[in-house]
Write a protein that holds these residues in place. Structure first.
Motif, PDB file in Angstrom:
ATOM      1  N   MET A 134       0.842  -1.205   0.000  1.00  0.00           N
ATOM      2  CA  MET A 134       0.000   0.000   0.000  1.00  0.00           C
ATOM      3  C   MET A 134       0.866   1.240   0.000  1.00  0.00           C
ATOM      4  SD  MET A 134      -3.188   0.717   0.102  1.00  0.00           S
ATOM      5  CE  MET A 134      -3.823   2.338  -0.153  1.00  0.00           C
ATOM      6  N   PRO A 135       0.994   1.940  -1.106  1.00  0.00           N
ATOM      7  CA  PRO A 135       1.921   3.080  -1.134  1.00  0.00           C
ATOM      8  C   PRO A 135       1.366   4.353  -0.517  1.00  0.00           C
ATOM      9  CG  PRO A 135       1.016   2.676  -3.299  1.00  0.00           C
ATOM     10  CD  PRO A 135       0.444   1.641  -2.420  1.00  0.00           C
ATOM     11  N   PHE A 136       0.202   4.295   0.146  1.00  0.00           N
ATOM     12  CA  PHE A 136      -0.372   5.517   0.699  1.00  0.00           C
ATOM     13  C   PHE A 136      -0.265   5.507   2.211  1.00  0.00           C
ATOM     14  CE2 PHE A 136      -2.347   5.297  -3.417  1.00  0.00           C
ATOM     15  CZ  PHE A 136      -2.234   6.595  -3.845  1.00  0.00           C
ATOM     16  N   LYS A 137       0.437   6.521   2.715  1.00  0.00           N
ATOM     17  CA  LYS A 137       0.523   6.681   4.154  1.00  0.00           C
ATOM     18  C   LYS A 137      -0.725   7.404   4.654  1.00  0.00           C
ATOM     19  CE  LYS A 137       4.558   8.855   3.922  1.00  0.00           C
ATOM     20  NZ  LYS A 137       5.214   8.661   2.634  1.00  0.00           N
ATOM     21  N   ASN A 138      -0.872   7.459   5.954  1.00  0.00           N
ATOM     22  CA  ASN A 138      -2.027   8.165   6.501  1.00  0.00           C
ATOM     23  C   ASN A 138      -1.942   9.660   6.238  1.00  0.00           C
ATOM     24  OD1 ASN A 138      -3.587   6.104   7.500  1.00  0.00           O
ATOM     25  ND2 ASN A 138      -2.354   5.919   9.345  1.00  0.00           N
ATOM     26  N   SER A 139      -0.713  10.156   6.041  1.00  0.00           N
ATOM     27  CA  SER A 139      -0.572  11.583   5.773  1.00  0.00           C
ATOM     28  C   SER A 139      -0.841  11.909   4.311  1.00  0.00           C
ATOM     29  CB  SER A 139       0.843  12.030   6.153  1.00  0.00           C
ATOM     30  OG  SER A 139       1.788  11.254   5.448  1.00  0.00           O
ATOM     31  N   ASP A 140      -0.811  10.908   3.436  1.00  0.00           N
ATOM     32  CA  ASP A 140      -1.096  11.168   2.024  1.00  0.00           C
ATOM     33  C   ASP A 140      -2.586  11.407   1.841  1.00  0.00           C
ATOM     34  OD1 ASP A 140       1.489  10.865   1.251  1.00  0.00           O
ATOM     35  OD2 ASP A 140       1.301   8.716   0.872  1.00  0.00           O
ATOM     36  N   TRP A 141      -2.856  12.280   0.884  1.00  0.00           N
ATOM     37  CA  TRP A 141      -4.258  12.640   0.680  1.00  0.00           C
ATOM     38  C   TRP A 141      -4.946  11.625  -0.213  1.00  0.00           C
ATOM     39  CZ3 TRP A 141      -6.312  15.294  -3.970  1.00  0.00           C
ATOM     40  CH2 TRP A 141      -7.694  15.472  -3.858  1.00  0.00           C
ATOM     41  N   LEU A 142      -5.988  11.028   0.330  1.00  0.00           N
ATOM     42  CA  LEU A 142      -6.911  10.227  -0.482  1.00  0.00           C
ATOM     43  C   LEU A 142      -8.296  10.808  -0.249  1.00  0.00           C
ATOM     44  CD1 LEU A 142      -5.944   6.465  -0.049  1.00  0.00           C
ATOM     45  CD2 LEU A 142      -5.865   7.810  -2.112  1.00  0.00           C
ATOM     46  N   PRO A 143      -9.090  10.971  -1.285  1.00  0.00           N
ATOM     47  CA  PRO A 143     -10.432  11.531  -1.075  1.00  0.00           C
ATOM     48  C   PRO A 143     -11.296  10.622  -0.213  1.00  0.00           C
ATOM     49  CG  PRO A 143     -10.124  10.839  -3.348  1.00  0.00           C
ATOM     50  CD  PRO A 143      -8.799  10.771  -2.708  1.00  0.00           C
ATOM     51  N   SER A 144     -12.168  11.250   0.553  1.00  0.00           N
ATOM     52  CA  SER A 144     -13.022  10.467   1.447  1.00  0.00           C
ATOM     53  C   SER A 144     -14.147   9.824   0.638  1.00  0.00           C
ATOM     54  CB  SER A 144     -13.597  11.372   2.524  1.00  0.00           C
ATOM     55  OG  SER A 144     -14.425  12.336   1.925  1.00  0.00           O
ATOM     56  N   TYR A 145     -14.864   8.920   1.311  1.00  0.00           N
ATOM     57  CA  TYR A 145     -15.950   8.226   0.614  1.00  0.00           C
ATOM     58  C   TYR A 145     -17.016   9.202   0.138  1.00  0.00           C
ATOM     59  CZ  TYR A 145     -13.949   3.971   2.541  1.00  0.00           C
ATOM     60  OH  TYR A 145     -13.105   2.960   2.851  1.00  0.00           O
ATOM     61  N   GLU A 146     -17.262  10.248   0.926  1.00  0.00           N
ATOM     62  CA  GLU A 146     -18.302  11.202   0.547  1.00  0.00           C
ATOM     63  C   GLU A 146     -17.934  11.924  -0.737  1.00  0.00           C
ATOM     64  OE1 GLU A 146     -17.022  11.329   3.848  1.00  0.00           O
ATOM     65  OE2 GLU A 146     -18.583   9.901   4.386  1.00  0.00           O
ATOM     66  N   GLU A 147     -16.622  12.238  -0.876  1.00  0.00           N
ATOM     67  CA  GLU A 147     -16.193  12.920  -2.086  1.00  0.00           C
ATOM     68  C   GLU A 147     -16.326  12.030  -3.311  1.00  0.00           C
ATOM     69  OE1 GLU A 147     -12.507  15.615  -1.654  1.00  0.00           O
ATOM     70  OE2 GLU A 147     -12.480  14.260   0.054  1.00  0.00           O
ATOM     71  N   LEU A 148     -16.235  10.721  -3.083  1.00  0.00           N
ATOM     72  CA  LEU A 148     -16.251   9.809  -4.220  1.00  0.00           C
ATOM     73  C   LEU A 148     -17.653   9.334  -4.562  1.00  0.00           C
ATOM     74  CD1 LEU A 148     -13.188   7.713  -3.138  1.00  0.00           C
ATOM     75  CD2 LEU A 148     -13.310   9.168  -5.107  1.00  0.00           C
ATOM     76  N   GLU A 149     -18.607   9.717  -3.727  1.00  0.00           N
ATOM     77  CA  GLU A 149     -19.956   9.178  -3.914  1.00  0.00           C
ATOM     78  C   GLU A 149     -20.762  10.083  -4.832  1.00  0.00           C
ATOM     79  OE1 GLU A 149     -21.901   6.080  -3.759  1.00  0.00           O
ATOM     80  OE2 GLU A 149     -20.308   6.160  -2.241  1.00  0.00           O
ATOM     81  N   VAL A 150     -21.032   9.651  -6.027  1.00  0.00           N
ATOM     82  CA  VAL A 150     -21.955  10.355  -6.920  1.00  0.00           C
ATOM     83  C   VAL A 150     -22.874   9.318  -7.531  1.00  0.00           C
ATOM     84  CG1 VAL A 150     -20.524  12.321  -7.547  1.00  0.00           C
ATOM     85  CG2 VAL A 150     -20.291  10.202  -8.791  1.00  0.00           C
ATOM     86  N   GLN A 151     -23.940   9.807  -8.144  1.00  0.00           N
ATOM     87  CA  GLN A 151     -24.832   8.873  -8.824  1.00  0.00           C
ATOM     88  C   GLN A 151     -24.157   8.399 -10.109  1.00  0.00           C
ATOM     89  OE1 GLN A 151     -28.613  10.432  -9.860  1.00  0.00           O
ATOM     90  NE2 GLN A 151     -29.453   8.419 -10.361  1.00  0.00           N
ATOM     91  N   GLU A 152     -23.952   7.104 -10.194  1.00  0.00           N
ATOM     92  CA  GLU A 152     -23.264   6.555 -11.365  1.00  0.00           C
ATOM     93  C   GLU A 152     -24.280   6.187 -12.434  1.00  0.00           C
ATOM     94  OE1 GLU A 152     -20.178   6.680 -11.474  1.00  0.00           O
ATOM     95  OE2 GLU A 152     -19.360   6.493  -9.467  1.00  0.00           O
ATOM     96  N   ILE A 153     -23.797   6.032 -13.625  1.00  0.00           N
ATOM     97  CA  ILE A 153     -24.655   5.594 -14.729  1.00  0.00           C
ATOM     98  C   ILE A 153     -24.645   4.077 -14.726  1.00  0.00           C
ATOM     99  CG2 ILE A 153     -24.957   5.593 -17.209  1.00  0.00           C
ATOM    100  CD1 ILE A 153     -23.709   8.320 -17.254  1.00  0.00           C
ATOM    101  N   GLU A 154     -25.737   3.496 -14.277  1.00  0.00           N
ATOM    102  CA  GLU A 154     -25.758   2.041 -14.142  1.00  0.00           C
ATOM    103  C   GLU A 154     -26.400   1.440 -15.382  1.00  0.00           C
ATOM    104  OE1 GLU A 154     -27.817   1.640 -10.515  1.00  0.00           O
ATOM    105  OE2 GLU A 154     -26.049   2.043  -9.295  1.00  0.00           O
ATOM    106  N   MET A 155     -25.613   1.407 -16.439  1.00  0.00           N
ATOM    107  CA  MET A 155     -26.124   0.823 -17.681  1.00  0.00           C
ATOM    108  C   MET A 155     -25.032  -0.025 -18.298  1.00  0.00           C
ATOM    109  SD  MET A 155     -28.540   3.625 -19.410  1.00  0.00           S
ATOM    110  CE  MET A 155     -27.296   4.834 -19.685  1.00  0.00           C
ATOM    111  N   SER A 156     -25.454  -0.991 -19.081  1.00  0.00           N
ATOM    112  CA  SER A 156     -24.485  -1.955 -19.600  1.00  0.00           C
ATOM    113  C   SER A 156     -24.012  -1.537 -20.991  1.00  0.00           C
ATOM    114  CB  SER A 156     -25.112  -3.342 -19.627  1.00  0.00           C
ATOM    115  OG  SER A 156     -26.271  -3.308 -20.397  1.00  0.00           O
ATOM    116  N   THR A 157     -23.180  -2.385 -21.563  1.00  0.00           N
ATOM    117  CA  THR A 157     -22.457  -2.032 -22.782  1.00  0.00           C
ATOM    118  C   THR A 157     -23.347  -1.612 -23.956  1.00  0.00           C
ATOM    119  OG1 THR A 157     -20.892  -3.664 -22.051  1.00  0.00           O
ATOM    120  CG2 THR A 157     -20.580  -2.783 -24.229  1.00  0.00           C
TER     121      THR A 157
END
Lengths: 176, 148
Positions: free
Chosen positions: A1-24
């Motif tokens: 895991m190359p990410f330390k606790n001090s490294d910035w990773l976006p939180s779950y809230e930032e990553l949560e958007v409505q996705e397009i749930e459709m197939s190919t």
């Protein structure tokens, strides 16, 4: 895991958007019109990722793309649901690789509907394959690398000066 | 008896010549005609091939353009999923190693994986990315054994 606790990773809230749930087949059927409808957002996002090579810094642009895609497919559902369904089902059932060439008739109907309702023509052949220049207001990302001070190198030596007395072998001026 | 002797002689005018040569009828086309037909068929075939190739290129271009057009959408979603999983992995590592004194997440006893002064986005090893999955799942994902 190359990410330390001090490294910035976006939180779950930032990553949560409505996705397009459709197939190919659905995405493939709407691809060309989506590409033209969301041209600006797509180019902005791809440019951002190309410049930064960092998914964390292009989250907002990516969300814009998904939002625009949702907007587009909602409009398609609202105005052209029957034509679009016929088209993507044709793509899905006509060949193993969902080729566009087998579904020209439903495609023409879908294009007609898009033109009347969204006011958008199918992009001409080669539109997405060619280089599309994008103008943006986003500042160019800077990468400031902390480097040590430059040490004097051979190019700093003045070679046009005559050799000092201490050099027995004479001048080493390169003249030819 | 001697008076009745008569030498057997060839018929008057001699024997006809022996037919030793094979006398087959000349069939098929001559040289010029053969080459002409070859050239004609080639020209017609290559012309048809040229136009079918143009058509195929057009169709392939359309397929490729469909993929290019939809790529930003897929990429945006994929990056969000990727970052979510990274976050999960880090939380999992924090939780897993909290009882180990001196362990710092993202490092091996204090030594980071990458020398990363300008906060570049590092390459994440697939083995690390799937570290908390089952080995079977990791194998499937890394060696592309699943249909997707």
């Amino acid at each position: 895991m190359p990410f330390k606790n001090s490294d910035w990773l976006p939180s779950y809230e930032e990553l949560e958007v409505q996705e397009i749930e459709m197939s190919t087949p659905v995405l493939r059927a709407g691809a060309h019109h989506f590409g033209k409808y969301c041209d600006n957002q797509s180019k902005e996002f791809m440019l951002c990722y190309q410049e930064t090579k960092d998914p964390r810094k292009c989250l907002q642009e990516g969300k814009q793309v998904t939002k625009c895609g949702l907007d587009f497919f909602r409009k398609v559902k609202q105005h052209c649901a029957a034509e679009f369904t016929e088209y993507w089902q044709c793509l899905d059932h006509s060949s193993f690789d969902m080729a566009y060439k087998n579904c020209r008739k439903p495609q023409a109907k879908f294009d007609e509907c898009i033109k009347t309702n969204l006011g958008q023509e199918r992009p001409e052949a080669g539109y997405f394959a060619k280089v599309r220049v994008h103008k943006t207001n986003r500042p160019k990302p800077e990468r400031i690398v902390p480097l040590p001070e430059r040490v004097p190198g051979p190019e700093d030596i003045d070679r046009t000066k005559p050799a000092p007395e201490s050099v027995k072998t004479g001048s080493r001026l390169f003249w030819f | 008896m001697a008076s009745n002797f008569r030498q057997d002689m060839p018929p008057p005018g001699g024997y006809s010549g022996i037919e030793w040569a094979r006398r087959a009828p000349r069939r098929g086309f001559g040289g010029y005609a053969t080459f002409g037909i070859y050239a004609g068929i080639s020209v017609v075939g290559l012309t048809l091939h040229y136009f079918s190739l143009q058509n195929r290129k057009k169709d392939e271009l359309e397929m490729r353009e469909g993929r290019i057009a939809i790529h930003p959408l897929i990429l945006a979603e994929r990056q969000r999923m990727f970052l979510k999983q990274l976050r999960k992995n880090r939380d999992e590592e924090n939780e897993l190693m909290k009882s180990v004194p001196g362990w710092e997440t993202g490092t091996l006893w204090g030594e980071p994986v990458y020398h990363n002064l300008v906060d570049r986005f590092p390459w994440v090893n697939p083995e690390e990315y799937f570290a908390h999955a089952s080995p079977k799942d990791m194998y499937d994902r890394i060696y592309e054994k699943r249909h997707h």
